[in-house]
Write a protein that holds these residues in place. Structure first.
Motif, PDB file in Angstrom:
ATOM      1  N   PHE A 173       0.936  -1.233  -0.088  1.00  0.00           N
ATOM      2  CA  PHE A 173      -0.099   0.086  -0.010  1.00  0.00           C
ATOM      3  C   PHE A 173       0.793   1.283  -0.129  1.00  0.00           C
ATOM      4  O   PHE A 173       0.607   2.158  -0.752  1.00  0.00           O
ATOM      5  CB  PHE A 173      -0.941   0.062   1.289  1.00  0.00           C
ATOM      6  CG  PHE A 173      -1.737   1.285   1.416  1.00  0.00           C
ATOM      7  CD1 PHE A 173      -2.636   1.487   0.544  1.00  0.00           C
ATOM      8  CD2 PHE A 173      -1.306   2.325   2.351  1.00  0.00           C
ATOM      9  CE1 PHE A 173      -3.514   2.805   0.684  1.00  0.00           C
ATOM     10  CE2 PHE A 173      -1.879   3.498   2.413  1.00  0.00           C
ATOM     11  CZ  PHE A 173      -3.065   3.750   1.521  1.00  0.00           C
ATOM     12  N   PHE A 174       1.767   1.313   1.066  1.00  0.00           N
ATOM     13  CA  PHE A 174       2.822   2.525   1.093  1.00  0.00           C
ATOM     14  C   PHE A 174       3.450   2.646  -0.371  1.00  0.00           C
ATOM     15  O   PHE A 174       3.470   3.908  -0.867  1.00  0.00           O
ATOM     16  CB  PHE A 174       3.672   2.288   1.936  1.00  0.00           C
ATOM     17  CG  PHE A 174       4.793   3.252   2.300  1.00  0.00           C
ATOM     18  CD1 PHE A 174       4.382   4.564   2.843  1.00  0.00           C
ATOM     19  CD2 PHE A 174       6.067   3.185   1.744  1.00  0.00           C
ATOM     20  CE1 PHE A 174       5.294   5.499   3.038  1.00  0.00           C
ATOM     21  CE2 PHE A 174       7.038   4.370   1.691  1.00  0.00           C
ATOM     22  CZ  PHE A 174       6.763   5.442   2.368  1.00  0.00           C
ATOM     23  N   PHE A 220       2.504   1.934  -3.263  1.00  0.00           N
ATOM     24  CA  PHE A 220       1.824   2.337  -4.466  1.00  0.00           C
ATOM     25  C   PHE A 220       1.156   3.507  -4.255  1.00  0.00           C
ATOM     26  O   PHE A 220       0.385   4.368  -5.131  1.00  0.00           O
ATOM     27  CB  PHE A 220       0.760   1.135  -4.938  1.00  0.00           C
ATOM     28  CG  PHE A 220       1.123   0.288  -5.945  1.00  0.00           C
ATOM     29  CD1 PHE A 220       1.308   0.448  -7.370  1.00  0.00           C
ATOM     30  CD2 PHE A 220       1.673  -1.277  -5.406  1.00  0.00           C
ATOM     31  CE1 PHE A 220       1.938  -0.626  -7.934  1.00  0.00           C
ATOM     32  CE2 PHE A 220       2.288  -1.906  -5.948  1.00  0.00           C
ATOM     33  CZ  PHE A 220       2.352  -1.745  -7.549  1.00  0.00           C
ATOM     34  N   ARG A 221       1.067   4.159  -3.022  1.00  0.00           N
ATOM     35  CA  ARG A 221       0.352   5.112  -2.654  1.00  0.00           C
ATOM     36  C   ARG A 221       1.297   6.510  -2.642  1.00  0.00           C
ATOM     37  O   ARG A 221       1.086   7.504  -3.089  1.00  0.00           O
ATOM     38  CB  ARG A 221      -0.320   5.156  -1.223  1.00  0.00           C
ATOM     39  CG  ARG A 221      -0.890   6.400  -0.645  1.00  0.00           C
ATOM     40  CD  ARG A 221      -2.179   6.824  -1.716  1.00  0.00           C
ATOM     41  NE  ARG A 221      -2.700   7.978  -1.028  1.00  0.00           N
ATOM     42  CZ  ARG A 221      -2.372   9.391  -1.360  1.00  0.00           C
ATOM     43  NH1 ARG A 221      -1.581   9.293  -2.082  1.00  0.00           N
ATOM     44  NH2 ARG A 221      -2.691  10.283  -0.790  1.00  0.00           N
ATOM     45  N   PHE A 222       2.615   6.088  -2.130  1.00  0.00           N
ATOM     46  CA  PHE A 222       3.415   7.237  -2.229  1.00  0.00           C
ATOM     47  C   PHE A 222       4.753   7.218  -2.647  1.00  0.00           C
ATOM     48  O   PHE A 222       5.439   8.010  -2.966  1.00  0.00           O
ATOM     49  CB  PHE A 222       3.973   7.570  -0.405  1.00  0.00           C
ATOM     50  CG  PHE A 222       2.677   7.528   0.359  1.00  0.00           C
ATOM     51  CD1 PHE A 222       2.283   8.912   0.254  1.00  0.00           C
ATOM     52  CD2 PHE A 222       2.494   6.549   1.317  1.00  0.00           C
ATOM     53  CE1 PHE A 222       1.074   9.067   1.289  1.00  0.00           C
ATOM     54  CE2 PHE A 222       1.168   6.892   2.000  1.00  0.00           C
ATOM     55  CZ  PHE A 222       0.708   8.169   2.084  1.00  0.00           C
ATOM     56  N   GLY A 282       3.325   4.944  -9.087  1.00  0.00           N
ATOM     57  CA  GLY A 282       1.962   4.831  -9.479  1.00  0.00           C
ATOM     58  C   GLY A 282       1.933   4.343 -10.962  1.00  0.00           C
ATOM     59  O   GLY A 282       2.811   4.163 -11.718  1.00  0.00           O
ATOM     60  N   LYS A 315       2.469  15.741  -9.219  1.00  0.00           N
ATOM     61  CA  LYS A 315       2.341  14.193  -8.605  1.00  0.00           C
ATOM     62  C   LYS A 315       3.622  13.475  -8.529  1.00  0.00           C
ATOM     63  O   LYS A 315       4.119  12.672  -7.710  1.00  0.00           O
ATOM     64  CB  LYS A 315       1.230  13.560  -8.836  1.00  0.00           C
ATOM     65  CG  LYS A 315      -0.170  14.333  -8.508  1.00  0.00           C
ATOM     66  CD  LYS A 315      -1.138  13.404  -8.938  1.00  0.00           C
ATOM     67  CE  LYS A 315      -1.222  11.850  -8.569  1.00  0.00           C
ATOM     68  NZ  LYS A 315      -2.319  11.041  -8.931  1.00  0.00           N
TER      69      LYS A 315
END
Length: 186
Positions: free
Chosen positions: A39-40, A42-44, A47, A168
């Motif tokens: 999760f970390f 792919f989130r931060f 992407g 981003k």
């Protein structure tokens, strides 16, 4: 003697049960940490972006899929970046101007601080644009498809310079089409 053997078997069974219980907890803990790490990442960190439109043609086409990175990214000229527009959509463009530089377009040529920039990755001839200064802490972004009306970018006074906070990350690798699998040209 049989009592000692019986106690030894009970102790061994309890030890095995305790080890199985610990092993189960360790497995669950490892699973939870793994999910949190994915999760970390792919989130931060990275992407995946699916391109919609032809504003970056010929470099990038409609429907292409890119891996992007946004961790420890410092924008540089000619980077292809993803930024969030006012409506909350992700937009992909190329950085042409850095903070406090002047940008102008004359006779289809883009000038940065009075010097023409290379444009071998572009298509179309842009309309002339009077000299503008890029805001401090912001960047001048433009699509590779320079044909008038094909790319809504920093040339439009309603959009203007894009602040670093809206960027981003950088497009770093083409995932689709499969045959392309190349690093984005600068």
């Amino acid at each position: 003697m049989t009592e000692n053997v019986h106690e030894l078997k009970l102790d061994k069974k309890q030890t095995n049960d305790n080890m199985k219980e610990k092993s189960g907890w360790v497995s669950w803990l490892f699973f939870i940490i793994s999910i949190a790490a994915v999760f970390f990442i792919f989130r931060f960190v990275i992407g995946i972006t699916i391109i919609n439109g032809d504003s970056m043609s010929p470099t990038i086409s409609d429907g292409d899929v890119f891996l992007t990175s946004d961790m420890f990214y410092t924008p540089e000229r000619n980077d292809i970046v993803i930024f969030r527009d006012e409506d909350g959509y992700d937009v992909i463009k190329r950085i042409i101007g850095l903070p406090n530089e002047t940008i102008a377009i004359q006779n289809g040529v883009v000038f940065v601080d009075g010097e023409p920039i290379k444009s071998e990755f572009t298509t179309g001839i842009p309309n002339d644009m009077p000299e503008r200064t890029v805001d401090s802490g912001s960047y001048f972004l433009i699509g590779d498809n320079r044909t008038p009306g094909e790319s809504l970018d920093s040339r439009n006074s309603d959009i203007g310079s894009i602040s670093k906070e809206k960027i981003k990350g950088q497009a770093i690798l083409s995932l689709l089409p499969f045959g392309l699998m190349t690093i984005i040209p600068k």
